[in-house]
Design a protein around this motif. Structure first.
Motif, short mmCIF file in Angstrom:
data_model
loop_
_atom_site.label_atom_id
_atom_site.label_comp_id
_atom_site.label_asym_id
_atom_site.label_seq_id
_atom_site.Cartn_x
_atom_site.Cartn_y
_atom_site.Cartn_z
N ARG A 207 0.83 -1.21 0.00
CA ARG A 207 0.00 0.00 0.00
C ARG A 207 0.87 1.26 0.00
NH1 ARG A 207 -2.81 -3.61 3.29
NH2 ARG A 207 -1.89 -2.80 5.21
N HIS A 208 1.99 1.21 0.70
CA HIS A 208 2.92 2.35 0.72
C HIS A 208 3.49 2.59 -0.67
CE1 HIS A 208 5.95 5.07 2.49
NE2 HIS A 208 6.80 4.50 1.67
N ARG A 209 3.82 1.53 -1.38
CA ARG A 209 4.37 1.68 -2.73
C ARG A 209 3.31 2.26 -3.68
NH1 ARG A 209 6.98 -3.47 -5.69
NH2 ARG A 209 4.78 -4.13 -5.69
N GLU A 210 2.08 1.84 -3.51
CA GLU A 210 1.01 2.38 -4.35
C GLU A 210 0.82 3.88 -4.11
OE1 GLU A 210 -2.30 -0.03 -3.33
OE2 GLU A 210 -1.66 -1.76 -4.56
N ARG A 211 0.98 4.30 -2.85
CA ARG A 211 0.78 5.71 -2.52
C ARG A 211 1.96 6.59 -2.90
NH1 ARG A 211 -0.74 3.54 2.50
NH2 ARG A 211 1.23 4.34 3.38
N THR A 212 3.19 6.06 -2.68
CA THR A 212 4.38 6.91 -2.78
C THR A 212 5.36 6.47 -3.86
OG1 THR A 212 5.72 5.61 -1.21
CG2 THR A 212 4.20 7.25 -0.28
N GLY A 213 5.27 5.24 -4.29
CA GLY A 213 6.25 4.71 -5.23
C GLY A 213 7.52 4.23 -4.58
N GLY A 214 7.64 4.38 -3.26
CA GLY A 214 8.86 3.99 -2.55
C GLY A 214 8.72 2.68 -1.81
N ASN A 215 9.84 2.22 -1.25
CA ASN A 215 9.84 1.01 -0.43
C ASN A 215 9.64 1.41 1.03
OD1 ASN A 215 11.59 -0.98 1.42
ND2 ASN A 215 10.77 -2.13 -0.31
N LEU A 216 8.65 0.84 1.69
CA LEU A 216 8.29 1.23 3.05
C LEU A 216 9.46 1.06 4.01
CD1 LEU A 216 6.29 2.04 5.25
CD2 LEU A 216 5.51 -0.34 5.31
N PHE A 217 10.13 -0.08 3.96
CA PHE A 217 11.23 -0.35 4.90
C PHE A 217 12.38 0.63 4.67
CE2 PHE A 217 8.99 -4.34 4.02
CZ PHE A 217 8.61 -4.71 5.31
N ALA A 218 12.71 0.87 3.40
CA ALA A 218 13.78 1.82 3.09
C ALA A 218 13.42 3.22 3.55
CB ALA A 218 14.07 1.82 1.59
N ASP A 219 12.17 3.59 3.42
CA ASP A 219 11.75 4.92 3.83
C ASP A 219 11.75 5.05 5.36
OD1 ASP A 219 11.48 5.55 1.19
OD2 ASP A 219 9.29 5.49 1.16
#
Length: 359
Positions: A207-219
């Protein structure tokens, strides 16, 4: 590193991992052992959509024997153990009382809405050192690298076994945590399903990738490194921090700076840099209250077949000790509702851990 495979008296596999190539691992297990138990039952809970392993044979497993009867120490004349050699660096063997195994068994459906199937998988014991009175925090950097090589070797082999969906390397330390053997050791579970915690975090990561395009753990890692207030220690390749929403009174996560799905993907320099930082963090835990810290150390790796592009291999370390003479019990809210209440401010825990003198 030298890897040697042999077998115990009941047919279970035993692996030696040695720093030297000239170690002799020909000693045989001459014990008279009973037949291996069948695989556990997996029962499906329709209310939580989770699989529960039922392994009745584990009730008879060895429980806190005296050091003179430790089954993880090297064998001596008159006292054969799970490890036939008279000494070892790192040893890994199939658990005699496994939660999951490939041994055939008979299973009956129990009725209702619960499905029953075999608990196919594998459970292994990882002995970090032959020194019964040592601890992971006391291991040399070379010994930690050897343990990591054992984790990597076993992760690769277990991941390739039929029916295995996730490989989990972990350590339970301390009687407060519920250990049954005091010798410095960890375990590896090869699950026949993706665990509930991993499903939860991978769902959040998607869901985080869909919202932001980033990797949740990396962020999360990048945000903690930028905030700095909860960082406990770091080096060129790893950062250890107390998470902002820590569930446990003492909780530290260790991330490599480069996203990898599992331990196999770590570069040699990253593997070498892990040990010095991790053992420093463990010594900080032991110095926090002046008593050995009970803890669980849990490697989060990508499942075998799903979510590998979302996963970020990292170690989560946590303790139930909240004061020198107090433990955090999972009572009504945590046990019944899964709703954690932490008694300690995460920023305060990070400050206290940074203040511990480790030299």
């Amino acid at each position: 590193m030298k890897r040697t495979i042999t077998h115990l008296a009941d047919g279970r596999e035993l692996f030696y991992f040695d720093l030297r190539d000239d170690e002799d691992r020909s000693a045989a297990d001459e014990r008279d052992l009973p037949p291996r138990p069948p695989a556990s039952e997996l029962r499906y809970d329709p209310l939580t959509e989770e699989w529960i392993a039922v392994a009745g044979h584990r009730q008879s497993r060895t429980f806190l024997p005296p050091a003179s009867e430790c089954p993880l120490c090297p064998s001596t004349p008159g006292h054969p153990t799970e490890i036939p050699a008279s000494s070892y660096d790192v040893a890994v063997f199939e658990n005699r009382f496994p939660s999951f195994s490939a041994q055939p068994g008979e299973y009956e459906q129990v009725g209702g809405l619960s499905e029953v199937r075999p608990g196919v998988g594998r459970c292994e014991v990882v002995c970090f050192t032959s020194d019964h009175d040592s601890s992971f925090s006391a291991l040399s950097p070379e010994q930690v690298e050897l343990v990591m090589e054992a984790w990597i070797d076993r992760t690769a082999e277990l991941s390739a076994m039929p029916g295995v969906e996730q490989v989990f390397c972990f350590e339970n330390r301390g009687p407060e945590i519920g250990i049954t053997l005091a010798h410095p050791h960890g375990q590896i579970y090869a699950y026949p399903y993706v665990t509930p915690r991993t499903k939860l975090t991978l769902g959040a990561a998607e869901r985080h990738r869909e919202r932001t395009g980033g990797n949740l753990f990396a962020d999360v890692l990048a945000a903690e490194r930028e905030a700095k207030i909860r960082v406990v220690a770091s080096n060129e390749h790893w950062t250890a921090f107390v998470p902002a929403a820590a569930r446990w009174p003492v909780e530290v996560h260790l991330y490599p700076h480069r996203r990898v799905p599992d331990l196999l993907a770590l570069e040699p320099s990253e593997r070498a840099a892990f040990g010095p930082l991790y053992t420093e963090v463990l010594r900080r835990l032991d110095g926090l209250f002046g008593v050995p810290m009970p803890y669980i150390a849990a490697w989060h790796q990508a499942p075998v077949n799903v979510g590998r592009d979302l996963s970020y291999a990292h170690l989560e370390l946590f303790s139930i000790r909240r004061a020198p003479d107090k433990l955090k019990y999972l009572a009504g809210s945590e046990s019944a509702m899964g709703a954690f209440v932490n008694d300690v401010l995460p920023e305060h825990t990070a400050h206290l851990l940074r203040s511990v003198i480790t030299d």
